[in-house]
Design a protein around this motif. Structure first.
Motif, PDB file in Angstrom:
ATOM      1  N   ARG A 127       0.838  -1.213   0.000  1.00  0.00           N
ATOM      2  CA  ARG A 127       0.000   0.000   0.000  1.00  0.00           C
ATOM      3  C   ARG A 127       0.867   1.255   0.000  1.00  0.00           C
ATOM      4  O   ARG A 127       0.527   2.265  -0.622  1.00  0.00           O
ATOM      5  CB  ARG A 127      -0.905  -0.030   1.226  1.00  0.00           C
ATOM      6  CG  ARG A 127      -1.878   1.079   1.273  1.00  0.00           C
ATOM      7  CD  ARG A 127      -2.778   0.959   2.478  1.00  0.00           C
ATOM      8  NE  ARG A 127      -3.782   1.968   2.422  1.00  0.00           N
ATOM      9  CZ  ARG A 127      -4.985   1.831   2.892  1.00  0.00           C
ATOM     10  NH1 ARG A 127      -5.330   0.718   3.465  1.00  0.00           N
ATOM     11  NH2 ARG A 127      -5.845   2.812   2.806  1.00  0.00           N
ATOM     12  N   TYR A 128       2.001   1.192   0.690  1.00  0.00           N
ATOM     13  CA  TYR A 128       2.920   2.318   0.745  1.00  0.00           C
ATOM     14  C   TYR A 128       3.484   2.622  -0.643  1.00  0.00           C
ATOM     15  O   TYR A 128       3.511   3.772  -1.070  1.00  0.00           O
ATOM     16  CB  TYR A 128       4.064   2.009   1.723  1.00  0.00           C
ATOM     17  CG  TYR A 128       5.143   3.042   1.746  1.00  0.00           C
ATOM     18  CD1 TYR A 128       4.944   4.274   2.363  1.00  0.00           C
ATOM     19  CD2 TYR A 128       6.370   2.813   1.127  1.00  0.00           C
ATOM     20  CE1 TYR A 128       5.938   5.235   2.372  1.00  0.00           C
ATOM     21  CE2 TYR A 128       7.365   3.761   1.128  1.00  0.00           C
ATOM     22  CZ  TYR A 128       7.134   4.970   1.755  1.00  0.00           C
ATOM     23  OH  TYR A 128       8.121   5.926   1.751  1.00  0.00           O
ATOM     24  N   ARG A 130       2.146   1.830  -3.509  1.00  0.00           N
ATOM     25  CA  ARG A 130       1.055   2.339  -4.352  1.00  0.00           C
ATOM     26  C   ARG A 130       0.840   3.825  -4.100  1.00  0.00           C
ATOM     27  O   ARG A 130       0.644   4.603  -5.027  1.00  0.00           O
ATOM     28  CB  ARG A 130      -0.232   1.562  -4.072  1.00  0.00           C
ATOM     29  CG  ARG A 130      -0.568   0.557  -5.124  1.00  0.00           C
ATOM     30  CD  ARG A 130      -1.975   0.018  -4.994  1.00  0.00           C
ATOM     31  NE  ARG A 130      -2.446  -0.270  -3.657  1.00  0.00           N
ATOM     32  CZ  ARG A 130      -2.285  -1.445  -3.033  1.00  0.00           C
ATOM     33  NH1 ARG A 130      -1.688  -2.428  -3.642  1.00  0.00           N
ATOM     34  NH2 ARG A 130      -2.754  -1.622  -1.825  1.00  0.00           N
ATOM     35  N   SER A 131       0.867   4.228  -2.840  1.00  0.00           N
ATOM     36  CA  SER A 131       0.682   5.646  -2.494  1.00  0.00           C
ATOM     37  C   SER A 131       1.815   6.502  -3.043  1.00  0.00           C
ATOM     38  O   SER A 131       1.579   7.596  -3.554  1.00  0.00           O
ATOM     39  CB  SER A 131       0.603   5.814  -0.978  1.00  0.00           C
ATOM     40  OG  SER A 131      -0.490   5.113  -0.461  1.00  0.00           O
ATOM     41  N   ALA A 178      -6.565   7.996  -7.833  1.00  0.00           N
ATOM     42  CA  ALA A 178      -7.326   7.317  -6.777  1.00  0.00           C
ATOM     43  C   ALA A 178      -8.564   6.646  -7.365  1.00  0.00           C
ATOM     44  O   ALA A 178      -8.933   5.535  -6.957  1.00  0.00           O
ATOM     45  CB  ALA A 178      -7.718   8.311  -5.691  1.00  0.00           C
ATOM     46  N   GLN A 223      -7.419   3.428  -8.945  1.00  0.00           N
ATOM     47  CA  GLN A 223      -7.119   2.396  -7.945  1.00  0.00           C
ATOM     48  C   GLN A 223      -8.409   1.808  -7.374  1.00  0.00           C
ATOM     49  O   GLN A 223      -8.518   0.608  -7.164  1.00  0.00           O
ATOM     50  CB  GLN A 223      -6.254   2.968  -6.817  1.00  0.00           C
ATOM     51  CG  GLN A 223      -4.857   3.299  -7.235  1.00  0.00           C
ATOM     52  CD  GLN A 223      -4.090   2.066  -7.659  1.00  0.00           C
ATOM     53  OE1 GLN A 223      -4.243   0.984  -7.126  1.00  0.00           O
ATOM     54  NE2 GLN A 223      -3.233   2.231  -8.657  1.00  0.00           N
TER      55      GLN A 223
END
Length: 177
Positions: free
Chosen positions: A95-96, A98-99, A153, A156
């Motif tokens: 997740r990190y 991806r952010s 976003a 995603q």
């Protein structure tokens, strides 16, 4: 000399990449529409604000500024689609990561469109819309950055929904006494 240098470079096939991108565009028509709406929101807002406070708007200056903002919107639209496609293809598991990818993609899209349309700065400063080109760039960059983040976003979230819908449903077992 340049011909020998270029002949020694490895051949890169662009055909599968282009074919994959066009297939992705056909399969994600909603994303194409969302990218268009978000990317043209920025120049429409900036243009209408600039036009409303121009000191002495002439037909030439308003037309030139309008054309700069049309270029801004078209370029941001294309960048959102290309970078969004690349982010969808990479899809890091963390997740990190991806952010970080979303933030870097948004910075790249906003920065590239801001650099390439800097010609509008002379009109904006001359007409008294902005105090300096730096102020204009920061304001426009932040607007494009927010729209790019919203688009990435959205991509995603669409991907997560698509993956969830593709999972096979498990039957619910109930025991009746």
């Amino acid at each position: 000399m340049a011909a020998t240098f270029l002949s020694q470079l490895p051949r890169i096939k662009l055909t599968p990449i282009v074919a994959g991108f066009t297939h992705w565009l056909r399969m994600h028509r909603g994303a194409v529409t969302m990218a268009a709406l978000l990317s043209f929101f920025v120049p429409v807002t900036l243009f209408s604000g600039a036009w409303s406070v121009m000191r002495e708007p002439t037909l030439g200056s308003v037309t030139a500024l309008g054309l700069w903002y049309v270029l801004y919107g078209v370029e941001l639209w294309c960048l959102l689609l290309v970078i969004g496609y690349a982010l969808q293809r990479l899809n890091p598991g963390s997740r990190y990561l991806r952010s970080v990818g979303l933030l870097l993609g948004a910075c790249a899209a906003a920065g590239l469109v801001e650099i390439s349309t800097t010609g509008r700065a002379a009109i904006v400063v001359e007409q008294g819309v902005a105090l300096s080109t730096g102020v204009m760039h920061v304001y426009a960059f932040s607007s494009a950055f927010v729209m790019a983040l919203l688009f990435f976003a959205h991509l995603q979230r669409s991907r997560a929904h698509g993956e969830a819908a593709a999972l096979p449903s498990r039957p619910i077992h109930c025991s009746v006494d």
